[in-house]
Structures are given as C-alpha cells and as structure tokens.
Motif scaffolding. Sequence first.
Motif, PDB file in Angstrom:
ATOM      1  N   ALA A 138       0.828  -1.207   0.000  1.00 10.63           N
ATOM      2  CA  ALA A 138       0.000   0.000   0.000  1.00 10.63           C
ATOM      3  C   ALA A 138       0.860   1.253   0.000  1.00 10.63           C
ATOM      4  CB  ALA A 138      -0.929   0.000   1.208  1.00 10.63           C
ATOM      5  N   ASP A 139       0.310   2.324  -0.542  1.00  8.36           N
ATOM      6  CA  ASP A 139       0.930   3.645  -0.480  1.00  8.36           C
ATOM      7  C   ASP A 139       0.367   4.459   0.672  1.00  8.36           C
ATOM      8  OD1 ASP A 139       2.458   3.535  -3.108  1.00  8.36           O
ATOM      9  OD2 ASP A 139       0.409   3.182  -3.818  1.00  8.36           O
ATOM     10  N   VAL A 140      -0.911   4.261   0.958  1.00  2.47           N
ATOM     11  CA  VAL A 140      -1.619   4.957   2.031  1.00  2.47           C
ATOM     12  C   VAL A 140      -2.362   3.910   2.850  1.00  2.47           C
ATOM     13  CG1 VAL A 140      -3.405   6.655   2.595  1.00  2.47           C
ATOM     14  CG2 VAL A 140      -1.968   6.989   0.563  1.00  2.47           C
ATOM     15  N   ILE A 141      -2.316   4.003   4.175  1.00  7.07           N
ATOM     16  CA  ILE A 141      -3.151   3.153   5.014  1.00  7.07           C
ATOM     17  C   ILE A 141      -3.889   4.029   6.007  1.00  7.07           C
ATOM     18  CG2 ILE A 141      -1.749   1.072   4.757  1.00  7.07           C
ATOM     19  CD1 ILE A 141      -0.636   1.580   7.591  1.00  7.07           C
ATOM     20  N   THR A 142      -5.073   3.564   6.426  1.00  5.33           N
ATOM     21  CA  THR A 142      -5.924   4.382   7.299  1.00  5.33           C
ATOM     22  C   THR A 142      -6.417   3.571   8.499  1.00  5.33           C
ATOM     23  OG1 THR A 142      -7.886   3.849   5.966  1.00  5.33           O
ATOM     24  CG2 THR A 142      -6.657   5.838   5.372  1.00  5.33           C
ATOM     25  N   PRO A 143      -5.516   3.018   9.310  1.00  2.00           N
ATOM     26  CA  PRO A 143      -5.960   2.219  10.464  1.00  2.00           C
ATOM     27  C   PRO A 143      -6.484   3.100  11.592  1.00  2.00           C
ATOM     28  CG  PRO A 143      -3.600   2.525  10.542  1.00  2.00           C
ATOM     29  CD  PRO A 143      -4.064   3.144   9.248  1.00  2.00           C
ATOM     30  N   ASN A 144      -7.340   2.522  12.436  1.00  2.00           N
ATOM     31  CA  ASN A 144      -7.583   3.192  13.707  1.00  2.00           C
ATOM     32  C   ASN A 144      -6.423   2.856  14.649  1.00  2.00           C
ATOM     33  OD1 ASN A 144      -8.199   0.648  14.975  1.00  2.00           O
ATOM     34  ND2 ASN A 144     -10.319   0.807  14.276  1.00  2.00           N
ATOM     35  N   ALA A 165       4.548   4.601  16.117  1.00  2.00           N
ATOM     36  CA  ALA A 165       3.900   3.438  15.516  1.00  2.00           C
ATOM     37  C   ALA A 165       3.574   3.699  14.048  1.00  2.00           C
ATOM     38  CB  ALA A 165       2.622   3.100  16.286  1.00  2.00           C
ATOM     39  N   ALA A 166       3.163   4.923  13.728  1.00  2.00           N
ATOM     40  CA  ALA A 166       2.907   5.265  12.323  1.00  2.00           C
ATOM     41  C   ALA A 166       4.196   5.170  11.513  1.00  2.00           C
ATOM     42  CB  ALA A 166       2.306   6.658  12.220  1.00  2.00           C
ATOM     43  N   ASP A 167       5.309   5.601  12.093  1.00  2.00           N
ATOM     44  CA  ASP A 167       6.598   5.472  11.399  1.00  2.00           C
ATOM     45  C   ASP A 167       6.965   4.004  11.199  1.00  2.00           C
ATOM     46  OD1 ASP A 167       7.165   8.146  10.944  1.00  2.00           O
ATOM     47  OD2 ASP A 167       8.168   8.410  12.884  1.00  2.00           O
ATOM     48  N   VAL A 177       0.274   7.467   6.504  1.00  2.00           N
ATOM     49  CA  VAL A 177      -0.538   6.738   7.480  1.00  2.00           C
ATOM     50  C   VAL A 177      -1.501   7.720   8.146  1.00  2.00           C
ATOM     51  CG1 VAL A 177      -0.529   5.350   9.581  1.00  2.00           C
ATOM     52  CG2 VAL A 177       1.321   5.072   7.909  1.00  2.00           C
ATOM     53  N   LEU A 178      -2.786   7.486   7.949  1.00  2.00           N
ATOM     54  CA  LEU A 178      -3.820   8.214   8.682  1.00  2.00           C
ATOM     55  C   LEU A 178      -4.265   7.330   9.834  1.00  2.00           C
ATOM     56  CD1 LEU A 178      -5.931  10.598   8.892  1.00  2.00           C
ATOM     57  CD2 LEU A 178      -7.473   9.082   7.617  1.00  2.00           C
ATOM     58  N   VAL A 179      -4.204   7.844  11.056  1.00  2.00           N
ATOM     59  CA  VAL A 179      -4.620   7.081  12.237  1.00  2.00           C
ATOM     60  C   VAL A 179      -5.896   7.709  12.788  1.00  2.00           C
ATOM     61  CG1 VAL A 179      -3.894   6.078  14.426  1.00  2.00           C
ATOM     62  CG2 VAL A 179      -2.162   6.770  12.744  1.00  2.00           C
ATOM     63  N   THR A 180      -6.950   6.921  12.869  1.00  2.00           N
ATOM     64  CA  THR A 180      -8.225   7.412  13.382  1.00  2.00           C
ATOM     65  C   THR A 180      -8.444   6.915  14.810  1.00  2.00           C
ATOM     66  OG1 THR A 180      -9.472   5.520  12.507  1.00  2.00           O
ATOM     67  CG2 THR A 180      -9.163   7.412  11.046  1.00  2.00           C
ATOM     68  N   GLU A 193      -9.110  12.294  18.535  1.00  2.00           N
ATOM     69  CA  GLU A 193      -8.197  12.872  17.554  1.00  2.00           C
ATOM     70  C   GLU A 193      -7.986  11.949  16.353  1.00  2.00           C
ATOM     71  OE1 GLU A 193      -5.383  15.470  20.592  1.00  2.00           O
ATOM     72  OE2 GLU A 193      -5.110  13.306  20.458  1.00  2.00           O
ATOM     73  N   MET A 194      -7.539  12.577  15.267  1.00  2.00           N
ATOM     74  CA  MET A 194      -7.021  11.864  14.112  1.00  2.00           C
ATOM     75  C   MET A 194      -5.629  12.414  13.832  1.00  2.00           C
ATOM     76  SD  MET A 194      -9.817  11.076  11.138  1.00  2.00           S
ATOM     77  CE  MET A 194     -10.522  12.716  10.966  1.00  2.00           C
ATOM     78  N   MET A 195      -4.761  11.544  13.325  1.00  4.35           N
ATOM     79  CA  MET A 195      -3.384  11.925  13.037  1.00  4.35           C
ATOM     80  C   MET A 195      -2.996  11.433  11.659  1.00  4.35           C
ATOM     81  SD  MET A 195       0.074  10.576  14.966  1.00  4.35           S
ATOM     82  CE  MET A 195      -0.261  11.446  16.491  1.00  4.35           C
ATOM     83  N   VAL A 196      -2.188  12.209  10.955  1.00  4.65           N
ATOM     84  CA  VAL A 196      -1.624  11.750   9.695  1.00  4.65           C
ATOM     85  C   VAL A 196      -0.116  11.969   9.725  1.00  4.65           C
ATOM     86  CG1 VAL A 196      -1.983  13.951   8.475  1.00  4.65           C
ATOM     87  CG2 VAL A 196      -1.792  11.829   7.177  1.00  4.65           C
ATOM     88  N   VAL A 197       0.607  10.974   9.218  1.00  9.36           N
ATOM     89  CA  VAL A 197       2.063  11.029   9.156  1.00  9.36           C
ATOM     90  C   VAL A 197       2.483  10.685   7.735  1.00  9.36           C
ATOM     91  CG1 VAL A 197       4.231  10.157  10.109  1.00  9.36           C
ATOM     92  CG2 VAL A 197       2.193  10.276  11.571  1.00  9.36           C
ATOM     93  N   ASP A 198       3.311  11.550   7.133  1.00 10.17           N
ATOM     94  CA  ASP A 198       3.891  11.232   5.827  1.00 10.17           C
ATOM     95  C   ASP A 198       5.318  11.725   5.792  1.00 10.17           C
ATOM     96  OD1 ASP A 198       3.763  13.972   5.319  1.00 10.17           O
ATOM     97  OD2 ASP A 198       2.367  13.809   3.620  1.00 10.17           O
ATOM     98  N   ASP A 199       5.921  11.776   4.615  1.00  8.19           N
ATOM     99  CA  ASP A 199       7.332  12.153   4.509  1.00  8.19           C
ATOM    100  C   ASP A 199       7.593  13.587   4.954  1.00  8.19           C
ATOM    101  OD1 ASP A 199       7.944   9.642   3.534  1.00  8.19           O
ATOM    102  OD2 ASP A 199       7.907  10.251   1.426  1.00  8.19           O
TER     103      ASP A 199
END
Length: 283
Positions: A138-144, A165-167, A177-180, A193-199
Amino acid sequence: MKILSIQSAVAYGHAGNSAAVFPMQRIGVEVLPVYTVNFSNHTGYGAWRGPLIPPADVAEVIRGVEERGAFASLDAVLSGYQGSEGIADVIIDAVARVKEANPAAVYACDPVMGNAKSGCFVAPAIPDLLREKVVPVADVITPNQFELGFLTGTAPDTLESTVAAADAARDMGPRTVLVTSVERPDRPEGTIEMMVVDDDGAWVVQTPHLPMKANGSGDVTAALFTSHYLATRSAPDALARTASSVFGLLEQTLAAGDRELQLVQAQEHFAHPRLEFAVRQVR
C-alpha cells in the motif's frame, strides 16, 4: 479523479462501499465499486444475511473492468472490509495490474480488523494477511489506533508513541498513514483525535467525541481522506477536510437519533466542509 473501490456492500444502512461511494461521488470522484460481500446489513447488528462473494468472482468483476480499458485512467485503488481470506490476493493482483497500466496510481488500504472496544471482528486469518501481505504494497493506510497497534506490534497511547507506531507502519511500505480514533490519557475530556504522518511531517486534529457508535464512519473517513489527499497532496489539508466532514456527518446522525449514518442527509458536509477544527503539526 477515478477510484476503484474494493469493499463490502450492505443493502440496509451504510458500511463498506455503501458508506464510501456516495461521499466520494459528492465531492466529484468517479467511483468504480467492486463488492467483496453482499450483506443485508453490517455485522454490528450481530445477525445478517447474504453471501461472502467468492474471491474468483471478485477477480472476474475486476478483470471485466480492466477489459474495458479503465485501468490506465484510475488514480487509485481503495480497499476496505475484505470478507473472505482469498480477497487479499485478488486486491494485491488488481493493484499490480492497475499500477502497470498507470504507474502514478496509488493504493490506499483501510486495514479493517476491529477496534479497541469490540476487538477484532473479521475472520481470524485476515489481520495477519493484512499485516504480512496487503499493507506492504500500500501507499496509504488508514488504520484506527487499535489496528495500528496490531500492524506494528505496539500499544500506541500517546502522541509520541502513535507517531512512532505510524513510522513503524511506514517502514513496512506505505508512505502515508492516517490514524483514526486516537485516544490518549492526557487529551482534554470529551475529545478524540485523528493523526496523519507522511514524509513531510505529522499532524493531529482534535474534535469533540460524540457519545455514539457509528458503524461505517471509518469507511467514510478512509474514502474522503484518500480523495482529498490525491487531489491536494497535502496531508494537513486532507486531514482538516476529512475531520470536518466526518464530524458533521456524526453530529447530524446523533441528532437524528438513528443507528445508521445519515449519509445522504449530511451530504453538504462532504461537499462544503466547515473546516472548523485546527490542524496542529506535531513533528
């Protein structure tokens, strides 16, 4: 924008593609839905009718779409609830063929397994298949937050540990990685909260935590975030728009007193998000 969405379908209410397709269409995305199950209702009711669609049949539908010459014009493949174990291989194969036709296409995976309150609610083999075979391509994942912990073998419960953990998940293959459903002990009472981590960094958005269980809201979240991120390539912008739209949907559903998402009634929140929640960079 055009997205191939491989997810479940329900006749009553909104979950899987029955939750994801309309919000994407409402913001201008052309969606090609492919179903992994055809249930009467989501499994949160404890009883449902209808079939798991055999992986070979799912693959046949995707092959037919390919034969129409659609793969070269796809911007993304989105997957969610997989149903049976063999769907993972069907998705992986479809992603490879889409990317062969269009190397710029993105694969966004919502690794649906369960949540912190209910635990896992998928077939026992699915979580390991997601971690070992699907997420790495995957290029993008959206786990809780619960699903992120399973994928990475961690127990994220603070901003710092959730970013870490997103890293760790990004080290598996996905770049975004979008974390819900991020819940940390030191957050203000009555918030989530929601969090997103990318480059480019890590961002968090905080909204009120509404007192309700909303099956299908994760499917809406993954669909909207994927669409906005593809359109803008800006993680904080996609996060802000998604959080605003989903909160509006949940607020309207709570006010209606209905167990099922008020998806159609809340459509203006998708088309014109209020952007009322600040996005904060945490790295």
